[in-house]
Write an enzyme that holds these catalytic residues in place. Structure first.
Site, PDB file in Angstrom:
ATOM      1  N   ARG A 350       0.812  -1.224   0.000  1.00  0.00           N
ATOM      2  CA  ARG A 350       0.000   0.000   0.000  1.00  0.00           C
ATOM      3  C   ARG A 350       0.845   1.274   0.000  1.00  0.00           C
ATOM      4  NH1 ARG A 350      -3.080   1.542   3.299  1.00  0.00           N
ATOM      5  NH2 ARG A 350      -4.765   2.234   1.945  1.00  0.00           N
ATOM      6  N   CYS A 381      13.999  -5.650  -4.319  1.00  0.00           N
ATOM      7  CA  CYS A 381      14.794  -4.964  -5.331  1.00  0.00           C
ATOM      8  C   CYS A 381      13.941  -3.946  -6.059  1.00  0.00           C
ATOM      9  CB  CYS A 381      15.361  -5.969  -6.322  1.00  0.00           C
ATOM     10  SG  CYS A 381      16.440  -7.126  -5.517  1.00  0.00           S
TER      11      CYS A 381
HETATM   12  N1  LLP Z   1     -17.827  -3.499  -1.461  1.00  0.00           N
HETATM   13  C1  LLP Z   1     -17.284  -3.380  -2.680  1.00  0.00           C
HETATM   14  C2  LLP Z   1     -18.096  -3.650  -3.860  1.00  0.00           C
HETATM   15  C3  LLP Z   1     -15.943  -3.007  -2.809  1.00  0.00           C
HETATM   16  O1  LLP Z   1     -15.413  -2.883  -4.024  1.00  0.00           O
HETATM   17  C4  LLP Z   1     -15.153  -2.764  -1.650  1.00  0.00           C
HETATM   18  C5  LLP Z   1     -13.751  -2.401  -1.750  1.00  0.00           C
HETATM   19  C6  LLP Z   1     -15.772  -2.930  -0.398  1.00  0.00           C
HETATM   20  C7  LLP Z   1     -17.121  -3.279  -0.333  1.00  0.00           C
HETATM   21  C8  LLP Z   1     -15.049  -2.712   0.892  1.00  0.00           C
HETATM   22  O2  LLP Z   1     -14.645  -1.392   1.045  1.00  0.00           O
HETATM   23  P1  LLP Z   1     -13.929  -0.901   2.404  1.00  0.00           P
HETATM   24  O3  LLP Z   1     -14.966  -0.921   3.502  1.00  0.00           O
HETATM   25  O4  LLP Z   1     -12.808  -1.813   2.689  1.00  0.00           O
HETATM   26  O5  LLP Z   1     -13.485   0.477   2.081  1.00  0.00           O
HETATM   27  N2  LLP Z   1      -6.774  -1.819  -2.057  1.00  0.00           N
HETATM   28  C9  LLP Z   1      -7.307  -0.570  -1.602  1.00  0.00           C
HETATM   29  C10 LLP Z   1      -8.787  -0.662  -1.296  1.00  0.00           C
HETATM   30  C11 LLP Z   1      -9.609  -1.139  -2.438  1.00  0.00           C
HETATM   31  C12 LLP Z   1     -11.063  -1.270  -2.091  1.00  0.00           C
HETATM   32  C13 LLP Z   1     -11.761  -2.072  -3.098  1.00  0.00           C
HETATM   33  N3  LLP Z   1     -13.142  -2.273  -2.854  1.00  0.00           N
HETATM   34  C14 LLP Z   1      -6.498  -0.126  -0.398  1.00  0.00           C
HETATM   35  O6  LLP Z   1      -5.597  -0.833  -0.003  1.00  0.00           O
HETATM   36  O7  LLP Z   1      -6.737   0.941   0.152  1.00  0.00           O
END
Ligand code: LLP
Length: 451
Positions: A350, A381
């Protein structure tokens, strides 16, 4: 060197902790200069299990699940919270989510397979994905999942055909992109118009597609879904999205004459990665969305649907930490001090990907002040390989155990074995006991699929 009293703080329940606010897992405390979580000494744990190591505070995790369930049930009895398993997935977290009465959001066949492996009730599972394969759709329908969240009209045809072949009727939601700009990082914004996800509202495309979904056999349209983004601090974005969705529901009702059972507002509640961040609470999020649904349903004269939310990060991020050992250090005068840890972008991408911020402490010096500004760099690397960029840390020495907070979401699930780095083990801690719930990857694992 010991801390001036003000740098440690006594919590209401008597624990002494660093002043790191909402970043800390619920049971974190400082005892004799060591960081404890779940009653377990993080320094001893690191020595026993090796590093890098993901550690989860089980009490914190369960507590947040309970908060979601209770806050939503109190604010809006006809509601459910789905755990978005993309944030952190292994069997144990799904068992706990099941025990805590959560519903589940899976994205793709692998997450579904894990849910099936622990016997998660399939009627409580919602399946997401902007390009679910034929195979994944087949698995989901066969398994009897509660909802498939349709992302495209192309997918509608596939679901209808597959369900027909199996002699089933599949309940579906349509994912709509409501064009709401959430206040978050560009890469994790999903609800705005230029998005690969869902049915666009532009030119009334989504609205017209409702007719297609209603006309296709073997598919039952039971509601609508949106997800406006992740790590959102501004609750008004959710209010705005609810308004757009309820207005849409009202138009659908008028034109197509259907009552909508489910309104799924997705995930996205932000969390504290740094001490100065002050996110809304789960309760405030519940009040905001529940009030918005009631307010706009009254305004547009539509019956109140079941309200669903899909939290990922806000359930698991602050419950998890990563432990590392300091292996090398390098000081560039007037530039920066690099503290080299035995992990990095392979266990936490991240920072490299989003320039994410994290707080770190040295677990064996937890009562000392963080007097230095250092970059915790990884062992890969790649120049951009760091977990903390220019963050505060106690004076570091070789062999110190570093704890990075807030790594419970989107670290393990986005991990890799870059440079042949085996993935860390995952340990759950609670009441003074630690249990490995995912063992460390081995060199053999890394080669297991090679011929
Ligand atoms: N529902 C859907 C359809 C989603 O696409 C996501 C997250 C969630 C729920 C959950 O969202 P949260 O409550 O976790 O914000 N890799 C990124 C975050 C990508 C989120 C993708 N979708 C990061 O590390 O910040």
């Amino acid at each position: 060197m010991s801390l001036p009293k003000s740098d440690l703080t006594k919590q209401a329940d008597g624990r002494v902790t660093m002043q790191l606010g909402a970043v800390l897992p619920k049971t974190a405390e400082v005892r004799d200069g060591h960081l404890f979580i779940g009653g377990v000494d993080m320094v001893d744990l690191a020595h026993e299990q090796g590093t890098a190591l993901y550690v989860f505070d089980e009490v914190d995790l369960r507590d947040r699940m309970e908060q979601y369930r209770e806050a939503f049930h109190e604010c809006y009895p006809n509601s459910e919270a789905l755990y978005a398993s993309k944030a952190f997935l292994n069997k144990e977290v799904l068992r706990i989510a099941n025990e805590e009465g959560m519903f589940l959001d899976v994205s793709g066949g692998g997450e579904l397979a894990c849910a099936r492996a622990v016997g998660f009730p399939m009627e409580r599972v919602f399946v997401h994905g902007n390009n679910k394969t034929e195979h994944e759709l087949r698995e989901a329908i066969e398994a009897g999942v509660g909802r498939i969240v349709l992302d495209t009209r192309i997918e509608l045809g596939r679901v209808s055909r597959i369900a027909g072949e199996m002699g089933k009727t599949q309940k579906v939601l349509m994912r709509i992109t409501p064009g709401v700009e959430a206040d978050t990082h560009e890469y994790i914004k999903t609800g705005c118009e230029d998005s690969k996800f869902g049915f666009t509202m532009l030119e009334d495309f989504a609205f017209n597609c409702v007719g297609d979904v209603l006309n296709v056999p073997n598919v039952e349209l039971v509601g609508f879904h949106c997800h406006i983004g992740s790590q959102i601090f501004a609750l008004h974005s959710f209010d705005e999205a609810v308004q757009v969705m309820v207005e849409f529901v009202a138009r659908v009702r008028e034109r197509y004459g259907i009552e909508v059972e489910d309104l799924d507002m997705g995930g996205g509640l932000g969390i504290a990665y740094t001490v100065d961040e002050n996110p809304s609470s789960i309760r405030e999020f519940a009040e905001c969305t529940a009030n918005a649904v009631r307010k706009y349903c009254a305004q547009y004269s539509v019956p109140e649907p079941r309200l669903l939310v899909e939290p990922g990060r806000s359930l698991v991020a602050n419950a998890g930490v990563t432990l590392y050992t300091v292996g090398v250090m390098k000081t560039l005068p007037n530039i920066r001090k690099y503290v080299g840890i035995d992990g990095g972008m392979s266990d936490n991408i991240r920072t490299a990907l989003y320039h994410a911020d994290y707080e770190a402490v040295i677990a064996n010096k937890a009562d000392e002040p963080r007097v230095e500004i250092v970059t915790l760099c990884g062992k890969h690397c790649e120049s951009g390989d760091a977990v903390v960029l220019d963050g505060s840390l106690q004076h570091p020495d070789l062999g110190d155990i570093v704890c990075v907070f807030g790594t419970g979401a989107y670290c393990y699930t986005m991990s890799s074995s870059y440079n042949g780095q085996p993935r860390p083990a995952i340990v759950f801690v609670r009441d003074g006991a630690a249990r490995v719930v995912t063992r460390r990857e081995t060199y053999e694992d890394l080669m297991a699929r090679d011929i």
